[in-house]
Structures are given as C-alpha cells and as structure tokens.
Design an enzyme around this catalytic site. Structure first.
Site, PDB file in Angstrom:
ATOM      1  CE  LYS A  76      -3.485   2.812   0.712  1.00  0.00           C
ATOM      2  NZ  LYS A  76      -4.194   3.313  -0.467  1.00  0.00           N
ATOM      3  CE  LYS A  96      -1.795   8.172   6.855  1.00  0.00           C
ATOM      4  NZ  LYS A  96      -2.675   7.046   6.679  1.00  0.00           N
TER       5      LYS A  96
END
Ligand code: NAD
Length: 297
Positions: free
Chosen positions: A172, A241
């Site tokens: 991911k 992030k």
C-alpha cells in the site's frame, strides 16, 4: 450459517461508505467514531452505537478500523479500553494505511490476548469504497483469510499478499508513493505545456493516449485540476503521512528512495501552505503558483 457480527471504528470518507455496504449486505454492525454526526448517520441506517473500542470488541466477532494515523490505530487496539480488552472479537482487521511497523506492533499485542491482526489497506478512493471496487492488500494467516474473505468481499477484490503482519502495508505504501508522485510530476509537465501556450485539455488528451499517461493524468487532473476544484477526495495530510511512512520503510530496508523523498518534501510544503485537510491535488496549486500559470480546461 449465521453471519458474523461486525464492529466498525472510524466512519470517515472511506469508513462510512464501507460500513453502509456491510449493512446493505445484511451484517449486524456496531459502530464507533469520535464524530457524533458520523456515528448518528450510521445509526440511522441501522447500526448500533458503541461507547469505546472495548465495547465494540465485547459485542462483535470482527472489528474493522478505518482511522487516519498509526498512533490512533495503536491506541484503539492496545490502549485503555481498547479492542484487545474486548471479550468477544477474535479478529481486528485494519483498512487504514498505518505502515508495517504499527501493523507488526499491534499484531504482537493482539496475539498476547489470543486475537488475530489482519492488515487490509485499500486503494480505490471514496468511489471504490462506495461501489465495492477497492483493491484490498491483505496479510494474515491463511485460515484467518478464509474467515474474513466473505466480509471483505463487500469492499472489493482481495489480494492475499502473505501471512506475515505488515506485508499488505508495504504494498500500500509503495502504491501511494507512486500515486502522489504521479500528481506532482504530471503537474510539472502540464505547467510547462500550458506556459508554452498549449491548451491544457488538448495536452492532457494527448498524454492520455501516449506513453506518459498515469493515474493522475487519467483521473485526478480531469476531475479536480482542469475544473480548478482541487477536491479529488484524498487529504494532503494523509498523503504526506503515507509517503513519509514509505520513505521511512525503504530506509529501514536499505532501499534507495530518492524520488519518494522528494515527493515527501513537496507534500510537506503543500501541507504547510494549504493545510492538512486540503486535497492532495493541491500539490499542483503549488506548481501553478511557482510557474505563474493555471492548468484549466
Ligand atoms: P477520514 O479522516 O475521513 O476518516 C477518519 C475517521 O476516523 C473520521 O470520521 C474521524 O472522526 C475518525 N476518528 C479519528 N480518530 C478517532 C478516534 N480516536 N476514535 C474513533 N474515531 C476516530 O479519513 P479517510 O479518508 O476515511 O481515511 C481513513 C484511512 O483510510 C486512512 O488511514 C487513509 O490513509 C486510508 N485511505 C484513504 C483513502 C481515501 O481516498 N480517502 C483511500 C485509501 C485509504
């Protein structure tokens, strides 16, 4: 066979439509969010309200989390009144992008109380969450994968990456670094064309039929840059992030990530200029500002 009862924590842009899909599929659902408005909307749709993560885990078999940051996921799982303390749930399945270190840490904490962690980060945005067409990057033991498969089938296509905690997260992070890089580099290329005098729509159409096409040129630019709305649906703070976690992970593994580190810096500047809640397509606003052009259709 009786369907498992599901807990859902984090009813935001992704979590809300995913929870609704479970309700529509006939699952009993217990929900939790710090935002009462988000929670009430789900209760109105048929879910039950919970008071704490522990309460969710006391009342359900599988707890799903869709939360913004690794620290929040850690706290939900292992903090006071966390999922680990719940009496009924045996599985915590995290669809957030939390990074492999948090995944491994939470997996270990849960295993001490006999619970199984599943990392299941997703890709496909709000549209994919609403339509059940997400890509799901799952890592957990084979037997657990079989248990959660019918539930997560409601979200999209599940790829079982491996049995070890954190492997789904690695895939991911790599994907999201690439998605952010595509926005930034497409912005630079488009700004050059527009400043030279090429029509933005013509240029994008050509790129999308040529070898430079990518997820930003095909999706983000037509939807959120050419109309000047900058509202694709993924926050700058979340993208920052993700890329930060990605660069950290590559460093831990001893793998070079020069381009990724550059994208991380661009996201840091975008966040300081437009705020963490701005859309990550705001990276293009930064380029527009620097180059003195607007990329509009
Ligand atoms: P969001 O900010 O819209 O939703 C997060 C939700 O969590 C909010 O409703 C918030 O109130 C709730 N929350 C925060 N702290 C909480 C706490 N302590 N207890 C209970 N609830 C709490 O974010 P999102 O866009 O839905 O993303 C969620 C996760 O999914 C993130 O990790 C993100 O990186 C990932 N993700 C997002 C997208 C996207 O397109 N938005 C796509 C793939 C993955």
């Amino acid at each position: 066979m009786q369907k498992q009862k599901i807990g859902f924590i984090g009813l935001g842009r992704m979590g809300a439509p995913m929870s609704r899909r479970l309700l529509a599929a006939g699952y009993e659902l217990v929900v939790l969010d710090v935002n009462d408005v988000a929670m009430d909307a789900l209760v109105e749709a048929g879910a039950e309200k919970a008071a704490s993560p522990r309460d969710v885990a006391d009342r359900t078999d599988i707890v799903i989390t869709s939360l913004p940051k690794p620290d929040i996921v850690r706290h939900m799982a292992l903090g006071e009144d966390g999922i680990a303390a719940g009496s009924r749930a045996t599985i915590m399945l995290d669809v957030s992008t939390t990074g492999p270190s948090a995944a491994k840490e939470v997996a270990e904490g849960l295993s001490k109380v006999g619970k199984q962690w599943v990392d299941c980060p997703v890709s496909g945005g709000i549209k994919g969450a609403t339509e059940g067409t997400l890509a799901l990057m799952v890592s957990c033991p084979n037997a657990t994968f079989e248990t959660v498969k019918p539930v997560i089938a409601n979200f999209g296509k599940a790829f079982h990456v491996g049995e070890e905690a954190g492997l789904g997260q690695v895939v991911k992070l790599a994907n999201n670094m690439l998605a952010a890089a595509a926005v930034f580099l497409t912005g630079e290329a488009m700004a050059m064309g527009v400043k030279a005098g090429v029509d933005a729509k013509v240029m994008l159409d050509i790129i999308n039929m040529s070898s430079g096409r990518n997820s930003a040129s095909q999706d983000k630019f037509p939807k959120a840059v050419l109309p000047g709305t900058f509202d694709f649906g993924f926050a700058t703070g979340l993208s920052y992030k993700d890329v930060r976690l990605c660069v950290d992970e590559s460093e831990t593994l001893g793998v070079p990530m020069v381009g990724g580190a550059l994208v991380r810096q661009i996201l840091a500047i975008t966040q300081s200029k437009y705020g963490a809640d701005s859309d990550f397509t705001s990276m293009v606003k930064l380029i527009e500002d620097w180059s003195g052009v607007e990329i509009r259709g």
